[in-house]
Design a protein around this motif. Structure first.
Motif, PDB file in Angstrom:
ATOM      1  N   ALA A  21       0.940  -1.213  -0.029  1.00 38.39           N
ATOM      2  CA  ALA A  21      -0.002  -0.081   0.081  1.00 38.39           C
ATOM      3  C   ALA A  21       1.075   1.317  -0.198  1.00 38.39           C
ATOM      4  O   ALA A  21       0.679   2.372  -0.751  1.00 38.39           O
ATOM      5  N   ARG A  80      -4.640   7.534   4.887  1.00 36.84           N
ATOM      6  CA  ARG A  80      -5.276   6.678   4.099  1.00 36.84           C
ATOM      7  C   ARG A  80      -4.406   5.514   3.750  1.00 36.84           C
ATOM      8  O   ARG A  80      -5.302   4.165   3.780  1.00 36.84           O
ATOM      9  N   THR A  81      -3.348   5.700   3.286  1.00 40.29           N
ATOM     10  CA  THR A  81      -2.599   4.449   2.886  1.00 40.29           C
ATOM     11  C   THR A  81      -2.254   3.598   3.952  1.00 40.29           C
ATOM     12  O   THR A  81      -2.404   2.391   4.123  1.00 40.29           O
ATOM     13  N   THR A  84      -5.519   1.585   4.913  1.00 42.55           N
ATOM     14  CA  THR A  84      -5.907   0.679   3.666  1.00 42.55           C
ATOM     15  C   THR A  84      -5.104  -0.792   3.886  1.00 42.55           C
ATOM     16  O   THR A  84      -5.533  -1.703   3.757  1.00 42.55           O
ATOM     17  N   GLN A  88      -6.323  -4.461   4.817  1.00 41.19           N
ATOM     18  CA  GLN A  88      -6.084  -5.572   4.161  1.00 41.19           C
ATOM     19  C   GLN A  88      -5.113  -6.637   4.666  1.00 41.19           C
ATOM     20  O   GLN A  88      -5.531  -7.805   4.537  1.00 41.19           O
TER      21      GLN A  88
END
Length: 275
Positions: A21, A80-81, A84, A88
């Motif tokens: 990511a 956000r990264t 995320t 995941q």
């Protein structure tokens, strides 16, 4: 409880999904992702606040990443990264656990994080102020991260109170249960700086001339650990004992799954794996 929530947070540094990511966001290389992701709640800061808040890193190492990393990704993009990637990673690790169990774990861990007092706790406070993620795995990771950074803030306060600086704290840990090879290169201290810290601890009576811990050092270190635990105990005193037992039960398989992707030798201190 630390043994149950710390591994959940730590996947952001080591799981391939998290690393991918950061790479996809333009944060290539381990340290760009690390400094951008962990410092992002502070905003687009320069090196100085991060040197203070992260404590163990050499100032020159921090300055190589900040503030230039914000030219690759804004703090908002970094946040956000990291979320995320963490979601995941957790989804891959907990695919066989019921969604209801994950949602309940997230709810109880958020309740614990909501009982924290953030006065004097910079990283804990800025993580607690972030928007609440929508999905249970995001909420679980964010609560674990807030608790982890709050505990870390208290640990730094205990180290400073004991009169230790960044390299001294690392030299001390290398004399106990970690290695110089697992610490020095990953925190950016030169050989001269490492040796100077070792010399200071020897003069202080914490280490022998051969670099072995003394009884004086062990006693002082135990006091630091106990102070850290006391400073982190607030939410666990506030929650109902039955809720804490249930949270431990829910987090145990999640923590065990997270440990499967954490390397045996790493530059962060982790508790013993959950049994």
């Amino acid at each position: 409880m630390w043994t149950h929530f710390e591994p959940v947070h730590a996947i952001t540094y080591f799981h391939p999904r998290s690393r991918a990511a950061y790479e996809a966001a333009g944060l290539r290389g381990t340290w760009r992702g690390y400094f951008a992701g962990r410092a992002a709640p502070l905003g687009a800061v320069a090196a100085a606040p991060v040197v203070a808040a992260f404590f163990g890193f050499a100032p020159d190492m921090v300055a190589r990443a900040l503030p230039s990393v914000w030219q690759l990704a804004t703090p908002q993009e970094a946040l956000r990264t990291r979320l995320t990637g963490a979601v995941q990673a957790l989804a891959e690790l907990t695919y066989d656990l019921p969604e209801t169990q994950l949602a309940e774990a997230a709810e109880l861990l958020e309740a614990a994080a909501g009982r924290l007092d953030h006065a004097g706790r910079l990283l804990g406070a800025v993580n607690a102020a972030l928007p609440r993620p929508d999905q249970p795995l995001g909420r679980l990771w964010q609560a674990a991260t807030t608790l982890r950074e709050h505990r870390g803030d208290g640990h730094i306060a205990a180290l400073v109170t004991a009169g230790l600086d960044g390299p001294e704290s690392l030299v001390w840990r290398a004399s106990l249960d970690m290695t110089r090879q697992a610490l020095q290169p990953y925190r950016g201290w030169t050989d001269d700086e490492w040796q100077a810290a070792l010399d200071r601890l020897t003069v202080r009576g914490w280490l022998t001339p051969e670099g072995q811990p003394t009884e004086t050092g062990r006693t002082a270190f135990q006091a630091i650990e106990e102070a850290t635990d006391r400073a982190a105990a607030g939410p666990w005193r506030a929650l109902d004992p039955a809720e804490i037992r249930r949270l431990r039960e829910l987090l145990a398989p999640i923590a065990r799954a997270c440990y499967t992707v954490l390397p045996a030798s790493m530059p962060i201190s982790l508790p013993a794996p959950v049994g």
